[in-house]
Design a protein around this motif. Structure first.
Motif, PDB file in Angstrom:
ATOM      1  N   ASN A 197       0.897  -1.424  -0.231  1.00 32.34           N
ATOM      2  CA  ASN A 197       0.095   0.658  -0.106  1.00 32.34           C
ATOM      3  C   ASN A 197       0.776   1.029  -0.098  1.00 32.34           C
ATOM      4  OD1 ASN A 197      -2.711   0.561  -0.321  1.00 32.34           O
ATOM      5  ND2 ASN A 197      -2.877   0.961   1.830  1.00 32.34           N
ATOM      6  N   SER A 198       1.799   1.379  -0.388  1.00 33.47           N
ATOM      7  CA  SER A 198       3.317   2.470  -0.276  1.00 33.47           C
ATOM      8  C   SER A 198       3.386   2.660  -1.803  1.00 33.47           C
ATOM      9  CB  SER A 198       4.748   1.977   0.140  1.00 33.47           C
ATOM     10  OG  SER A 198       5.556   3.106  -0.330  1.00 33.47           O
ATOM     11  N   SER A 199       2.067   3.852  -2.297  1.00 36.10           N
ATOM     12  CA  SER A 199       1.279   4.435  -3.220  1.00 36.10           C
ATOM     13  C   SER A 199       1.840   5.936  -2.700  1.00 36.10           C
ATOM     14  CB  SER A 199       0.810   3.724  -3.474  1.00 36.10           C
ATOM     15  OG  SER A 199      -0.077   4.279  -4.982  1.00 36.10           O
ATOM     16  N   VAL A 200       2.072   7.112  -3.081  1.00 35.03           N
ATOM     17  CA  VAL A 200       1.613   8.486  -3.340  1.00 35.03           C
ATOM     18  C   VAL A 200       0.562   9.012  -3.293  1.00 35.03           C
ATOM     19  CG1 VAL A 200       2.557  10.163  -4.433  1.00 35.03           C
ATOM     20  CG2 VAL A 200       3.975   8.981  -5.120  1.00 35.03           C
ATOM     21  N   ASP A 201      -0.221   7.645  -3.278  1.00 34.26           N
ATOM     22  CA  ASP A 201      -1.927   8.646  -3.789  1.00 34.26           C
ATOM     23  C   ASP A 201      -2.610   8.484  -2.471  1.00 34.26           C
ATOM     24  OD1 ASP A 201      -2.088   8.247  -6.153  1.00 34.26           O
ATOM     25  OD2 ASP A 201      -2.803   7.195  -6.124  1.00 34.26           O
ATOM     26  N   ASN A 202      -1.467   7.490  -1.813  1.00 31.56           N
ATOM     27  CA  ASN A 202      -1.574   7.751   0.380  1.00 31.56           C
ATOM     28  C   ASN A 202      -1.227   8.843   0.557  1.00 31.56           C
ATOM     29  OD1 ASN A 202      -3.577   4.998   0.079  1.00 31.56           O
ATOM     30  ND2 ASN A 202      -0.915   3.855   0.051  1.00 31.56           N
ATOM     31  N   PHE A 203       0.371   9.741   0.410  1.00 35.44           N
ATOM     32  CA  PHE A 203       0.119  11.349   0.378  1.00 35.44           C
ATOM     33  C   PHE A 203      -1.026  12.378   1.350  1.00 35.44           C
ATOM     34  CE2 PHE A 203       4.926  10.274  -1.306  1.00 35.44           C
ATOM     35  CZ  PHE A 203       4.896   9.121  -0.574  1.00 35.44           C
ATOM     36  N   ASP A 204      -1.072  12.573   1.506  1.00 33.69           N
ATOM     37  CA  ASP A 204      -1.748  13.387   2.184  1.00 33.69           C
ATOM     38  C   ASP A 204      -2.124  14.791   0.812  1.00 33.69           C
ATOM     39  OD1 ASP A 204      -0.535  16.695   2.266  1.00 33.69           O
ATOM     40  OD2 ASP A 204       0.709  15.070   4.117  1.00 33.69           O
ATOM     41  N   ALA A 205      -2.373  15.962   0.022  1.00 34.43           N
ATOM     42  CA  ALA A 205      -2.544  16.432  -0.773  1.00 34.43           C
ATOM     43  C   ALA A 205      -1.164  16.969  -1.139  1.00 34.43           C
ATOM     44  CB  ALA A 205      -3.981  16.978  -1.621  1.00 34.43           C
ATOM     45  N   ILE A 206      -1.274  17.939  -0.649  1.00 34.07           N
ATOM     46  CA  ILE A 206       0.029  18.967  -0.577  1.00 34.07           C
ATOM     47  C   ILE A 206       1.437  18.110  -0.620  1.00 34.07           C
ATOM     48  CG2 ILE A 206       1.724  20.784   0.197  1.00 34.07           C
ATOM     49  CD1 ILE A 206      -1.121  21.960  -0.263  1.00 34.07           C
ATOM     50  N   ARG A 207       1.445  17.051   0.408  1.00 35.33           N
ATOM     51  CA  ARG A 207       2.656  15.727  -0.186  1.00 35.33           C
ATOM     52  C   ARG A 207       2.559  15.637  -1.076  1.00 35.33           C
ATOM     53  NH1 ARG A 207       4.086  10.788   3.574  1.00 35.33           N
ATOM     54  NH2 ARG A 207       6.285  10.249   2.612  1.00 35.33           N
ATOM     55  N   LYS A 208       1.939  15.308  -1.885  1.00 39.35           N
ATOM     56  CA  LYS A 208       1.592  14.345  -2.497  1.00 39.35           C
ATOM     57  C   LYS A 208       1.925  15.461  -3.993  1.00 39.35           C
ATOM     58  CE  LYS A 208      -1.752  11.972  -6.347  1.00 39.35           C
ATOM     59  NZ  LYS A 208      -2.804  11.989  -6.509  1.00 39.35           N
ATOM     60  N   LEU A 209       1.473  16.711  -4.012  1.00 41.01           N
ATOM     61  CA  LEU A 209       1.612  17.425  -4.914  1.00 41.01           C
ATOM     62  C   LEU A 209       3.280  17.849  -5.060  1.00 41.01           C
ATOM     63  CD1 LEU A 209       0.947  20.161  -6.915  1.00 41.01           C
ATOM     64  CD2 LEU A 209       1.105  21.420  -4.655  1.00 41.01           C
ATOM     65  N   GLN A 210       3.877  18.399  -3.759  1.00 36.41           N
ATOM     66  CA  GLN A 210       4.936  18.383  -3.873  1.00 36.41           C
ATOM     67  C   GLN A 210       6.116  17.207  -4.724  1.00 36.41           C
ATOM     68  OE1 GLN A 210       5.183  18.591   1.005  1.00 36.41           O
ATOM     69  NE2 GLN A 210       5.412  21.050   0.268  1.00 36.41           N
ATOM     70  N   TRP A 211       5.295  15.879  -4.005  1.00 31.93           N
ATOM     71  CA  TRP A 211       6.414  14.504  -4.585  1.00 31.93           C
ATOM     72  C   TRP A 211       6.598  14.969  -5.990  1.00 31.93           C
ATOM     73  CZ3 TRP A 211       5.962  10.395  -8.063  1.00 31.93           C
ATOM     74  CH2 TRP A 211       6.731   9.273  -7.768  1.00 31.93           C
ATOM     75  N   ILE A 212       5.103  15.081  -6.907  1.00 37.18           N
ATOM     76  CA  ILE A 212       5.001  14.907  -7.917  1.00 37.18           C
ATOM     77  C   ILE A 212       6.211  16.350  -9.106  1.00 37.18           C
ATOM     78  CG2 ILE A 212       3.589  15.176  -9.724  1.00 37.18           C
ATOM     79  CD1 ILE A 212       1.474  14.328  -8.058  1.00 37.18           C
ATOM     80  N   LEU A 213       6.002  17.352  -8.359  1.00 31.32           N
ATOM     81  CA  LEU A 213       6.551  18.060  -9.212  1.00 31.32           C
ATOM     82  C   LEU A 213       7.803  18.103  -8.802  1.00 31.32           C
ATOM     83  CD1 LEU A 213       4.434  21.614  -7.767  1.00 31.32           C
ATOM     84  CD2 LEU A 213       4.523  20.762  -9.788  1.00 31.32           C
ATOM     85  N   SER A 214       8.620  17.677  -7.608  1.00 34.51           N
ATOM     86  CA  SER A 214       9.728  16.891  -6.969  1.00 34.51           C
ATOM     87  C   SER A 214       9.868  16.655  -8.355  1.00 34.51           C
ATOM     88  CB  SER A 214      10.099  16.845  -5.700  1.00 34.51           C
ATOM     89  OG  SER A 214       9.395  15.770  -5.605  1.00 34.51           O
ATOM     90  N   ASP A 215       9.309  15.347  -8.688  1.00 35.93           N
ATOM     91  CA  ASP A 215      10.087  14.036  -9.844  1.00 35.93           C
ATOM     92  C   ASP A 215      10.232  14.750 -11.263  1.00 35.93           C
ATOM     93  OD1 ASP A 215      10.970  11.122  -9.345  1.00 35.93           O
ATOM     94  OD2 ASP A 215       9.124  10.888 -10.322  1.00 35.93           O
ATOM     95  N   ASP A 216       9.093  16.031 -11.642  1.00 36.40           N
ATOM     96  CA  ASP A 216       9.556  16.329 -12.752  1.00 36.40           C
ATOM     97  C   ASP A 216       9.912  17.508 -13.227  1.00 36.40           C
ATOM     98  OD1 ASP A 216       7.622  14.422 -13.573  1.00 36.40           O
ATOM     99  OD2 ASP A 216       5.669  15.635 -13.437  1.00 36.40           O
ATOM    100  N   LEU A 217      10.302  18.935 -12.183  1.00 32.26           N
ATOM    101  CA  LEU A 217      10.794  19.915 -12.168  1.00 32.26           C
ATOM    102  C   LEU A 217      12.547  20.115 -12.732  1.00 32.26           C
ATOM    103  CD1 LEU A 217       8.897  22.066 -10.085  1.00 32.26           C
ATOM    104  CD2 LEU A 217       8.346  22.147 -11.920  1.00 32.26           C
TER     105      LEU A 217
END
Length: 527
Positions: A197-217
């Motif tokens: 169950n270790s998924s970014v979808d289980n992060f809270d919304a702000i942390r999920k956004l930070q993760w996605i942006l850090s992986d792309d920018l």
């Protein structure tokens, strides 16, 4: 002197008619990706930092950068969606960054997510600040899929601010969440069948956004080794902060299995750098598995790629792999408007084929290593037999010999707690010094027995599954119920129980034969 046309307000967004069909087919339904487009605009404006402040209570997102800011002419171009393409000599910013944006649709990307859009921008050396507002709610409803962007009117103008004459910046304020934005920040919890169950979808919304942006920018790695490897030691720093936290690109493997040859690899017109990594365990979160493709240091697509693994079935260690692919030349003209993929290219197909082969190679390599480690661990467990193929030390020697034939240097260490470590970079295999004397034992009724594996015809033998010779238990590797690693130990012990009871005359030979035949019949679905 100002162009008189620049004083005409309200303005309207204009669209190159050749791009209308593209816009109608390329919607940004992914909120982080849309936000990424605004941030890459700041990168193209030579900003050294971008701050993003999100207030969920007031439904407000503010993006402010330290870039060049916009002049009146720049702003006219900004509103010209997919306007004239930049000339080749302009492929670098004034400070020397490769320009990421090329379609002129970046600012449009966030339109479907908010009710209002406002922008203010100023250049250093002037007291004139440009500002504009766009009432998105008039043109984008939660029900409408498309909008005639050429009909959007923009109110705004210029104001004088003498207190900030040395500053340059662009600040965008987005207010009022639409349904797409609400669904990101307040997602419905969905049931999942995933064991892990270790998924970014289980992060809270702000942390999920930070993760996605850090992986792309186009930001730096938190591990400086990779900034050196991918030549990201730029004299022009680019920092992104979300709600006060600076973002860094994370690395999910502590061992580099393979990387590009200096200064880069090349396939056709494509020049690229890459690194395949592992930590010899399942990569978490699972969205960090496989390879992240970047073009000009910006993530392409919403997820990492395993390139469909077309070269044979992947083995169980595939999810141990992670890494990066940086395309530095040859694909910029082929990237799609939505930046989620590239248009077809024979060179890119060859690149994907190359990466697929490398992932499969290392998946198999890690599985071979795990096989050896499992055997070493099994020899130390005197209560279970799981995999008959691991009972013979010769199998380990064959695997090690194969590595030696591939050019690996075999070394032994007395304190090698892992049993075996395959070092791809130095072409070394370091094994425990007791590897050559591996033997498997099992304890039954407080007595230790040596365990070996042989194969014989189970249909004609009185003892179809197991035999006992002095203090040695011999297990038939061809017995049908021993083919499943998951249940082998259970069936081995079941047959040993019958065998020992028969030898001790607790059951007759007729009962013994009846029971072993019944076992095959009752458990036929486990064959």
């Amino acid at each position: 002197m100002l162009d008189e046309n620049n004083d005409i307000w309200p303005k309207s967004i204009t669209v190159d008619k050749n791009i209308v069909s593209v816009l109608s087919q390329s919607t940004y339904q992914n909120f982080p990706r849309a936000l990424k487009e605004l941030i890459t605009n700041s990168y193209d404006a030579d900003a050294k930092s971008v701050t993003i402040d999100i207030d969920l209570d007031t439904e407000t997102v503010v993006i402010e950068d330290t870039g060049r800011g916009m002049s009146d002419k720049d702003f006219e171009f900004y509103l010209r969606i997919a306007g004239k393409t930049r000339r080749k000599e302009d492929n670098l910013t004034p400070l020397g960054r490769p320009i990421i944006g090329q379609f002129g649709v970046g600012f449009l990307s966030v339109f479907p997510f908010f009710r209002n859009y406002s922008i203010e921008s100023k250049r250093a050396g002037t007291s004139t600040k440009l500002h504009a507002t766009i009432p998105l709610f008039k043109y984008f409803s939660d029900q409408s899929k498309f909008v005639d962007v050429s009909s959007i009117l923009i109110n705004g103008g210029r104001v004088q601010d003498f207190s900030q004459s040395t500053r340059s910046f662009t600040k965008i304020t987005l207010t009022g969440f639409n349904d797409l934005t609400k669904s990101f920040f307040y997602p419905r919890k969905q049931k999942t069948n995933r064991v892990d169950n270790s998924s970014v979808d289980n992060f809270d919304a702000i942390r999920k956004l930070q993760w996605i942006l850090s992986d792309d920018l186009p930001i730096k790695f938190e591990d400086d080794r990779f900034n050196t490897m991918f030549d990201l030691h730029s004299n022009i720093p680019f920092e992104v902060h979300v709600n006060g936290e600076q973002l860094f690109r994370k690395v999910y493997g502590n061992e580099i299995l393979e990387t590009h040859k200096e200064p880069y690899n090349q396939i056709g017109k494509i020049k690229f750098k890459y690194a395949i990594l592992t930590s010899r365990k399942s990569v978490k979160p699972y969205e960090a598995r496989y390879l992240k493709v970047r073009n000009l240091n910006v993530g392409v697509g919403d997820k990492r790629e395993n390139f469909s693994s077309s070269h044979g079935a992947t083995r169980s260690r595939f999810h141990w792999l992670t890494g990066e692919v940086h395309i530095i030349e040859g694909m910029n003209e082929l990237i799609k408007v939505s930046r989620d993929d590239f248009n077809f290219s024979t060179d890119y197909e060859e690149l994907k084929d190359f990466l697929s082969r490398r992932l499969n190679y290392f998946s198999n390599r890690l599985e071979d290593e795990a096989d050896i480690i499992r055997e070493i661990k099994q020899t130390g467990k005197e209560f279970r037999v799981n995999n008959l193929s691991l009972l013979n030390p010769v199998n380990i020697q064959k695997k090690l010999q194969k590595l030696e034939e591939e050019g690996f240097d075999l070394k032994t260490e007395s304190d090698n707690s892992k049993g075996v470590v395959i070092n791809e970079e130095n072409k070394e295999v370091i094994v425990s010094e007791n590897l050559s004397s591996l033997e498997k034992h099992i304890i039954i009724k407080n007595k230790k027995y040596l365990v070996k594996s042989e194969h014989w015809d189970f249909k004609t033998s009185l003892f179809p599954a197991c035999k006992l010779q002095d203090d040695t238990i011999i297990i038939n590797s061809s017995y049908p119920l021993f083919t499943s690693k998951k249940f082998t130990d259970v069936f081995v012990k079941m047959h040993l129980m019958l065998l020992f009871n028969h030898r001790e005359n607790k059951i007759t030979e007729d009962v013994y034969l009846l029971l072993i035949n019944e076992i095959l019949e009752y458990y036929s679905d486990y064959k």
